[in-house]
Design an enzyme around this catalytic site. Sequence first.
Site, mmCIF file in Angstrom:
data_model
loop_
_atom_site.group_PDB
_atom_site.id
_atom_site.type_symbol
_atom_site.label_atom_id
_atom_site.label_comp_id
_atom_site.label_asym_id
_atom_site.label_seq_id
_atom_site.Cartn_x
_atom_site.Cartn_y
_atom_site.Cartn_z
ATOM 1 N N HIS A 1 0.794 -1.232 0.000
ATOM 2 C CA HIS A 1 0.000 0.000 0.000
ATOM 3 C C HIS A 1 0.823 1.278 0.000
ATOM 4 O O HIS A 1 0.326 2.313 -0.430
ATOM 5 C CB HIS A 1 -0.990 -0.008 1.176
ATOM 6 N N HIS B 1 -7.611 1.190 -7.393
ATOM 7 C CA HIS B 1 -6.946 0.771 -6.159
ATOM 8 C C HIS B 1 -6.274 -0.609 -6.320
ATOM 9 O O HIS B 1 -5.103 -0.778 -5.980
ATOM 10 C CB HIS B 1 -7.965 0.746 -5.015
#
Length: 292
Positions: free
Chosen positions: A187, A201
């Site tokens: 991330h 994402h």
Amino acid sequence: MPTDRIIQIGTGEKIKTLDTVAYILKKLMEMEADRTIFILGIGGGIVCDVAGFVASIYLRGVRFGFVSTTLLSQVDASVGGKNGVNFEGYKNMVGVFNQPDFIICDPVFLKTLPEKELQNGCAEIVKHAAIADPDLFTYLETHYKEILQLERDVIEKVVYESVKIKSEVVNRDEKEKGERRRLNFGHTIGHAIEKVTGSAHGEAISVGMCAAAKISEKRGLLLDEDRARIERILGNLKLPVQISADRERLLDAMTRDKKREGDRIHFVLLNGIGNAVVEEILIKELEAILMD
Ligand SMILES: NC(=O)c1ccc[n+]([C@@H]2O[C@H](COP(=O)([O-])OP(=O)(O)OC[C@H]3O[C@@H](n4cnc5c(N)ncnc54)[C@H](O)[C@@H]3O)[C@@H](O)[C@H]2O)c1
């Protein structure tokens, strides 16, 4: 349920704001909702995050639960007790930790999900397997076709195992003081990719995991063949393993990340598949790898 008890909000990150929270609070007041109400968020991660936040602040808190309708919210967003909204252009700036009474994850909802949304969830499932469960990782390798075809038994298993992994980590460290950071595997770089390239994402996290695996290998933590397995499973799930992006801008976005501490950054690496470790890495080391 009577239709005058349903509050609808729009879609997209732009709706995940305090204005939407105020809108819902107003509707609840118009309904004369008291402390005995139960708020049920039905939707993806955005609905769950907003519904959980509203329920946590309305009349100082009422009971709530979720019916998760995207793969990402089933395996990630609805689990873990983080509720909140974006503020002043920053994601999830305002919010609370508060656990719902229940979460319903039914694979039937996923049938209408666009492919991109499915990929977002798949990336998080791979992440959970990579950080905590080598058996789940092997299962993904042998069942990726069934996952893409949404075969009920297989989807049920991977959602269940994923939720188990996330909730076990959260149970040990609800407020993200240490172990919960492992959930950020892929991330740090992924968020920077999302910001710089506008990628979805799941795509950004997928590339972020490949980069983190590469760093793990360079540090002698991960075997070359295991790094290749990570790339292969992501590719098989139709996720990208690399992306073209301005390296300077990526680095800039990354070093502004809230996890930075001076000239180093907290970074999640893999000490073998199924075992994530959080290590401090020098921004210079990251720079060298990114520019490689
Ligand atoms: N609280 C947490 O711990 C946590 C963790 C991860 C992500 N999140 C948050 O979750 C959000 C992303 O969640 P998401 O990926 O579910 O996105 P989302 O909620 O925006 O849903 C994606 C899209 O799918 C549509 N949709 C929902 N269910 C559907 C269905 N069954 N069939 C067809 N379309 C459907 C939605 O209307 C939306 O357009 C982000 O805001 C992120 O910050 C929170």
